[in-house]
Design a protein around this motif. Structure first.
Motif, PDB file in Angstrom:
ATOM      1  N   ARG A  82      47.423 -29.302  -8.560  1.00  0.00           N
ATOM      2  CA  ARG A  82      46.183 -29.118  -9.341  1.00  0.00           C
ATOM      3  C   ARG A  82      45.951 -30.250 -10.340  1.00  0.00           C
ATOM      4  NH1 ARG A  82      49.880 -25.391 -11.454  1.00  0.00           N
ATOM      5  NH2 ARG A  82      50.395 -25.891 -13.610  1.00  0.00           N
ATOM      6  N   ARG A  83      47.058 -30.935 -10.766  1.00  0.00           N
ATOM      7  CA  ARG A  83      46.854 -32.049 -11.710  1.00  0.00           C
ATOM      8  C   ARG A  83      46.076 -33.186 -11.044  1.00  0.00           C
ATOM      9  NH1 ARG A  83      48.914 -34.792 -16.641  1.00  0.00           N
ATOM     10  NH2 ARG A  83      48.991 -37.006 -16.161  1.00  0.00           N
ATOM     11  N   LEU A  84      46.379 -33.420  -9.760  1.00  0.00           N
ATOM     12  CA  LEU A  84      45.681 -34.477  -9.031  1.00  0.00           C
ATOM     13  C   LEU A  84      44.243 -34.043  -8.715  1.00  0.00           C
ATOM     14  CD1 LEU A  84      47.023 -37.107  -8.500  1.00  0.00           C
ATOM     15  CD2 LEU A  84      47.386 -36.459  -6.146  1.00  0.00           C
ATOM     16  N   GLU A  85      44.062 -32.756  -8.449  1.00  0.00           N
ATOM     17  CA  GLU A  85      42.712 -32.238  -8.217  1.00  0.00           C
ATOM     18  C   GLU A  85      41.886 -32.360  -9.498  1.00  0.00           C
ATOM     19  OE1 GLU A  85      43.943 -29.068  -4.692  1.00  0.00           O
ATOM     20  OE2 GLU A  85      43.949 -28.437  -6.785  1.00  0.00           O
ATOM     21  N   LEU A  86      42.551 -32.138 -10.633  1.00  0.00           N
ATOM     22  CA  LEU A  86      41.882 -32.291 -11.918  1.00  0.00           C
ATOM     23  C   LEU A  86      41.490 -33.753 -12.140  1.00  0.00           C
ATOM     24  CD1 LEU A  86      41.046 -31.447 -14.765  1.00  0.00           C
ATOM     25  CD2 LEU A  86      43.439 -31.592 -15.452  1.00  0.00           C
ATOM     26  N   LEU A  87      42.420 -34.663 -11.841  1.00  0.00           N
ATOM     27  CA  LEU A  87      42.122 -36.090 -11.999  1.00  0.00           C
ATOM     28  C   LEU A  87      40.918 -36.473 -11.144  1.00  0.00           C
ATOM     29  CD1 LEU A  87      42.872 -38.861 -13.150  1.00  0.00           C
ATOM     30  CD2 LEU A  87      44.493 -39.131 -11.269  1.00  0.00           C
ATOM     31  N   ARG A  88      40.862 -35.938  -9.912  1.00  0.00           N
ATOM     32  CA  ARG A  88      39.722 -36.212  -9.036  1.00  0.00           C
ATOM     33  C   ARG A  88      38.411 -35.754  -9.681  1.00  0.00           C
ATOM     34  NH1 ARG A  88      40.119 -32.757  -3.995  1.00  0.00           N
ATOM     35  NH2 ARG A  88      39.379 -31.222  -5.475  1.00  0.00           N
ATOM     36  N   GLU A  89      38.401 -34.515 -10.200  1.00  0.00           N
ATOM     37  CA  GLU A  89      37.185 -33.987 -10.839  1.00  0.00           C
ATOM     38  C   GLU A  89      36.772 -34.876 -12.004  1.00  0.00           C
ATOM     39  OE1 GLU A  89      35.486 -31.152  -9.973  1.00  0.00           O
ATOM     40  OE2 GLU A  89      36.826 -30.604  -8.329  1.00  0.00           O
ATOM     41  N   LEU A  90      37.748 -35.318 -12.796  1.00  0.00           N
ATOM     42  CA  LEU A  90      37.435 -36.121 -13.978  1.00  0.00           C
ATOM     43  C   LEU A  90      36.911 -37.495 -13.577  1.00  0.00           C
ATOM     44  CD1 LEU A  90      40.426 -35.148 -16.311  1.00  0.00           C
ATOM     45  CD2 LEU A  90      38.030 -34.434 -16.502  1.00  0.00           C
ATOM     46  N   LEU A  91      37.533 -38.103 -12.554  1.00  0.00           N
ATOM     47  CA  LEU A  91      37.061 -39.421 -12.123  1.00  0.00           C
ATOM     48  C   LEU A  91      35.647 -39.335 -11.559  1.00  0.00           C
ATOM     49  CD1 LEU A  91      40.277 -40.980 -10.506  1.00  0.00           C
ATOM     50  CD2 LEU A  91      39.257 -41.494 -12.728  1.00  0.00           C
ATOM     51  N   ASN A  92      35.320 -38.188 -10.995  1.00  0.00           N
ATOM     52  CA  ASN A  92      33.968 -38.016 -10.456  1.00  0.00           C
ATOM     53  C   ASN A  92      32.916 -37.919 -11.556  1.00  0.00           C
ATOM     54  OD1 ASN A  92      34.372 -38.259  -7.684  1.00  0.00           O
ATOM     55  ND2 ASN A  92      35.093 -36.153  -7.511  1.00  0.00           N
ATOM     56  N   VAL A  93      33.337 -37.629 -12.791  1.00  0.00           N
ATOM     57  CA  VAL A  93      32.369 -37.608 -13.902  1.00  0.00           C
ATOM     58  C   VAL A  93      32.676 -38.722 -14.908  1.00  0.00           C
ATOM     59  CG1 VAL A  93      31.784 -35.172 -13.668  1.00  0.00           C
ATOM     60  CG2 VAL A  93      33.697 -35.835 -15.148  1.00  0.00           C
ATOM     61  N   LEU A  94      33.483 -39.698 -14.473  1.00  0.00           N
ATOM     62  CA  LEU A  94      33.823 -40.842 -15.341  1.00  0.00           C
ATOM     63  C   LEU A  94      32.550 -41.567 -15.754  1.00  0.00           C
ATOM     64  CD1 LEU A  94      35.786 -42.882 -16.600  1.00  0.00           C
ATOM     65  CD2 LEU A  94      36.048 -43.926 -14.358  1.00  0.00           C
TER      66      LEU A  94
END
Lengths: 326, 326
Positions: free
Chosen positions: B204-216
């Motif tokens: 889930r940490r990597l899934e979270l990073l993905r979500e955050l990079l998508n709103v970078l």
């Protein structure tokens, strides 16, 4: 087979000869460049005539290394030297155009930590227990009382730190940490240098990570994680060779994942496959051999003909097959 | 003001008293837990009656620490001890329910590396030059010839490594590397332990990073990078407190970015704001003070009332204003 010369013999050559060229492998990493520059700086301190070459010059991300401007791309016209020194380079030809640009040298010196180095050259010193060639050079400089300046310390620190993942890999020993301490006492500003090594990358690398996480895929009951980079994305983001380095570690580190795969569409109808395993049960070298590649049990690679989707399917299928083995 | 006691005096208390409780701050990190467990194990070796408490117990990601099962959540019913030891804890009350569960202790010992620690307790030893409280404990154990077992070495190594970002932060000194070497000689398997510290996280940490990079998002002419985590995403991915730790470093490390911001919608109509700066020109503590928060010049935070979008706008606007200052 390797048969090491004494460090004293190598130091003697450095002290007595005059015209040197220093080289390492193409597509240089921190160990290759740190060693090249540290050795060139040492010879300069000894008052020698020094040339330093790398087939790929100094990649942008290493331009913080003090003395990096000494490292040039080799010239078209071969030159003569008294001594040619090859560092961190297992197979002589991997220094590529740098080696080709040496018309003639009286003495070849080969210092390396790769176990596959067969000990080419007139003087060779191979220590496969050293986690970095930079560690061997440190022992050479200190033991033989050669110069070890502030700028040399920075280069050796970068060589060792980058080749051990910041003093973390299994090859790291107590001695490696002792050398870290010695280099800091010799002038390394560890905070500043670490920021340059690890906390500084182009925006496109993070954009690339985003694209890859968006196509992150799990297979073999979530024990395999993989992602694929299309030639189109590479072009769109302006990705350079260095940018993909280490990205596979992000997915290898996921709890429960046993093997990780990275598929990179490199053009000419081929896909570069990188595989990592966390368990000897899944031998990724064996998988890569099926596709004409090779490597180590836990880290291997291959270049495979086919479309990105085709290659991904075939390789993931082969990995899945490994899980079914008794 | 701090006024340190001699390590010999503290060692004397450890040797002569019998009934101990060991504690650290709530929401413990590697230094807090490593120190708590190392000290508890040392006292056990000395044949003492030892209790170890942390308000939050041992978070899942630290359950590889040998001896972690000794650390319990404090009981509702306060207990009596001869000696209460508080480690890596600048303000006594930050040990929270652990301190509250000590009904009475003859002697309080306070060992820490936070400069803001005022030296509470009967015996205190505060060294703000130490990059981790684990480094101070190492000096205590070695200098005073107290036990330093294999399991203690692992805990001290984790304490020091995690508080220095793997021997990288500016607070790291040559002595820190020397201690690393000593701990490896004392039995630390650096490869294995590093993998547990740094190469192991939930999917889930990597899934979270993905979500955050998508709103970078970039602002202030690309000198500011920020991302925002909605309560909805937190819920969807099952994000826990630990999961967001260090994510801001990904965007702070982008070349050209001077300040980074992370907005976390924490419920009750508030947003937790974390700011980082790479330049003294942009004082993020000053920005956070505008919103009722605070911190250091280069790392600060605040909890701000408002919707995620509103708070993000207001804070980014305030940062942008900093760039306009003469």
């Amino acid at each position: 087979m390797q048969s090491n010369h004494a460090l004293a013999e190598i130091a003697e050559v450095l002290r007595t000869r005059n015209r040197f060229v220093v080289m390492s492998h193409a597509r240089p990493d921190g160990d290759a460049l740190g060693c090249t520059i540290a050795t060139a700086l040492c010879l300069k301190q000894l008052g020698k005539d020094v040339t330093a070459w790398n087939e790929d010059g100094v990649p942008e991300k290493f331009r913080y290394l003090p003395g990096h401007e000494m490292v040039l791309r080799p010239p078209a016209e071969p030159q003569n030297f008294e001594v040619a020194i090859v560092l961190d380079n297992a197979v002589k030809t991997r220094a590529g155009k740098a080696v080709e640009a040496v018309a003639q040298a009286d003495v070849w010196i080969n210092i390396d930590h790769h176990i596959t180095n067969e000990g080419y050259g007139d003087f060779s010193y191979i220590d496969a227990t050293a986690p970095a060639t930079g560690q061997i050079l440190f022992e050479l400089f200190r033991e033989q009382e050669l110069p070890l300046t502030y700028a040399m310390a920075d280069n050796l620190f970068v060589a060792i730190s980058t080749d051990t993942g910041s003093f973390q890999y299994p090859s790291t020993t107590a001695r490696t940490y002792e050398i870290g301490a010695d280099l800091i006492r010799a002038g390394v500003n560890v905070g500043e240098l670490s920021q340059k090594m690890y906390e500084s990358y182009p925006r496109r690398r993070l954009e690339l990570l985003r694209e890859l996480l968006n196509v992150l895929r799990f297979s073999s009951n979530d024990r395999v994680a993989s992602f694929a980079l299309s030639a189109e994305t590479t072009k769109k983001l302006g990705i350079q060779a260095d940018d993909t380095e280490g990205l596979i570690d992000y997915i290898r580190s996921i709890n429960g994942v046993v093997a990780a795969a990275f598929f990179d569409e490199i053009g000419d109808g081929r896909v570069r496959v990188s595989l990592r395993s966390k368990s000897p049960r899944i031998n990724v070298s064996k998988v890569c051999q099926l596709f004409g590649g090779g490597g180590h049990m836990l880290a291997a690679g291959a270049r495979v003909k086919g479309s990105l989707a085709e290659v991904q399917e075939k390789v993931l299928h082969a990995i899945d097959h490994e899980f079914d083995q008794p």
